[in-house]
Write an enzyme that holds these catalytic residues in place. Structure first.
Site, PDB file in Angstrom:
ATOM      1  N   GLU A 127       0.954  -1.162   0.077  1.00  0.00           N
ATOM      2  CA  GLU A 127       0.113   0.134   0.124  1.00  0.00           C
ATOM      3  C   GLU A 127       1.095   1.041   0.290  1.00  0.00           C
ATOM      4  O   GLU A 127       1.819   1.391   0.944  1.00  0.00           O
ATOM      5  CB  GLU A 127      -1.111  -0.096   1.114  1.00  0.00           C
ATOM      6  CG  GLU A 127      -1.679   1.434   1.299  1.00  0.00           C
ATOM      7  CD  GLU A 127      -2.319   1.241   2.789  1.00  0.00           C
ATOM      8  OE1 GLU A 127      -2.504   0.437   3.597  1.00  0.00           O
ATOM      9  OE2 GLU A 127      -2.693   2.488   3.246  1.00  0.00           O
ATOM     10  N   ARG A 133       0.796  10.461   0.297  1.00  0.00           N
ATOM     11  CA  ARG A 133       1.156  11.701   1.389  1.00  0.00           C
ATOM     12  C   ARG A 133       2.288  12.214   0.965  1.00  0.00           C
ATOM     13  O   ARG A 133       2.865  13.187   1.727  1.00  0.00           O
ATOM     14  CB  ARG A 133       1.381  10.963   2.861  1.00  0.00           C
ATOM     15  CG  ARG A 133       0.242  10.326   3.483  1.00  0.00           C
ATOM     16  CD  ARG A 133       0.805   9.650   4.704  1.00  0.00           C
ATOM     17  NE  ARG A 133      -0.340   8.615   5.115  1.00  0.00           N
ATOM     18  CZ  ARG A 133      -0.359   7.820   6.203  1.00  0.00           C
ATOM     19  NH1 ARG A 133       0.521   8.005   6.800  1.00  0.00           N
ATOM     20  NH2 ARG A 133      -1.004   6.723   6.259  1.00  0.00           N
ATOM     21  N   LYS A 158     -10.779  -1.149   6.944  1.00  0.00           N
ATOM     22  CA  LYS A 158      -9.403  -0.846   7.753  1.00  0.00           C
ATOM     23  C   LYS A 158     -10.111  -0.533   9.000  1.00  0.00           C
ATOM     24  O   LYS A 158     -10.976   0.126   9.179  1.00  0.00           O
ATOM     25  CB  LYS A 158      -8.858   0.179   7.110  1.00  0.00           C
ATOM     26  CG  LYS A 158      -7.739   0.813   7.931  1.00  0.00           C
ATOM     27  CD  LYS A 158      -6.931   1.905   7.147  1.00  0.00           C
ATOM     28  CE  LYS A 158      -5.691   2.398   7.916  1.00  0.00           C
ATOM     29  NZ  LYS A 158      -4.805   3.164   6.931  1.00  0.00           N
TER      30      LYS A 158
HETATM   31  C1  3PG Z   1      -1.327   4.603   8.584  1.00  0.00           C
HETATM   32  O1  3PG Z   1      -2.233   4.783   7.737  1.00  0.00           O
HETATM   33  O2  3PG Z   1      -0.497   5.684   8.692  1.00  0.00           O
HETATM   34  C2  3PG Z   1      -1.184   3.542   9.195  1.00  0.00           C
HETATM   35  O3  3PG Z   1      -2.145   3.540  10.221  1.00  0.00           O
HETATM   36  C3  3PG Z   1       0.395   3.135   9.634  1.00  0.00           C
HETATM   37  O4  3PG Z   1       0.170   3.073  11.272  1.00  0.00           O
HETATM   38  P1  3PG Z   1       1.663   2.607  11.697  1.00  0.00           P
HETATM   39  O5  3PG Z   1       2.799   3.829  11.227  1.00  0.00           O
HETATM   40  O6  3PG Z   1       1.480   2.944  13.225  1.00  0.00           O
HETATM   41  O7  3PG Z   1       1.777   1.430  11.474  1.00  0.00           O
END
Ligand code: 3PG
Length: 209
Positions: A38, A42, A126
């Site tokens: 994924e 961002r 999710k």
């Molecule tokens: C996100 O979309 O940022 C995920 O939740 C990743 O979370 P994490 O960095 O705590 O694994």
């Protein structure tokens, strides 16, 4: 497609700043026998990373994360992504994805959001932000009214090797998402071998549960 994404029960959530990391990261995951990624929208480089992996590595199942606006969906579909993930439940994004035939996995946390997702016929969701929203206790509580509907959660947010086992063992959990094994600092330092090792470590733990 859902079967491919959930096969190893682990979804890497990648935040890639520089397109030069895209292929080595995907190769590191494949070397650990994980063919899903994924890529979160961002960073400036995110779309180029998706395009690069899709073009060069057809064996990789590529999804886009952090889809906050439906306008990007046609372009993502043109790039050939296999799934989209959103942090929250955004009806406009869901409807646009459905129109384009794109598998969408919205983020939910509350019973109301789960029921809204069900209204759209979505059963793979999710669970975000997992740890901050009550973690495995919350998952267990949500399983009460919804397990019989066949709902499947992908908890994400605050998961790492220390709590992975409890999440995978929780009711209605189909996979977990996380960034700990593809963390930005590992990419920055080009620690692709370490990424492979951390991925293998997580997959082995999951297999042994
Ligand atoms: C996100 O979309 O940022 C995920 O939740 C990743 O979370 P994490 O960095 O705590 O694994």
């Amino acid at each position: 497609m859902k079967t491919t994404i959930l096969a190893r029960k682990l979804v890497p959530v990648a935040v890639i700043d520089d397109v030069e990391h895209a292929l080595p990261l995907a190769e590191a995951l494949l070397a650990a026998d994980l063919n899903v990624i994924e890529i979160t929208l961002r960073t400036e480089a995110a779309m180029a990373c998706i395009e690069t992996i899709k073009k060069s590595m057809p064996e990789m199942t590529v999804g886009a994360g952090t889809i906050l606006d439906q306008k990007i969906i046609p372009r993502l579909v043109d790039y050939g992504i296999s799934f989209g993930i959103t942090p929250g439940l955004n009806p406009r994004v869901i409807e646009s994805a459905e129109k384009k035939g794109l598998l969408i996995i919205p983020g939910v946390i509350t019973p109301s959001e789960i029921e809204q997702a069900r209204h759209y016929g979505l059963d793979t969701l999710k669970f975000f932000p997992a740890e901050a929203a009550g973690g495995t206790g919350m998952l267990k509580a949500l399983a009460g009214p919804y397990a019989h509907t066949g709902i499947a959660f992908i908890p994400t947010g605050g998961i790492n090797l220390s709590n992975l086992e409890s999440y995978i063992s929780s009711p209605c959990v189909a996979a977990v998402g996380g960034s700990w094994f593809v963390a930005a600092h590992l990419l920055k330092d080009k620690k692709y071998t370490e990424i492979s090792q951390l991925t293998k470590q997580a997959l082995t733990l999951i297999q042994n549960i």
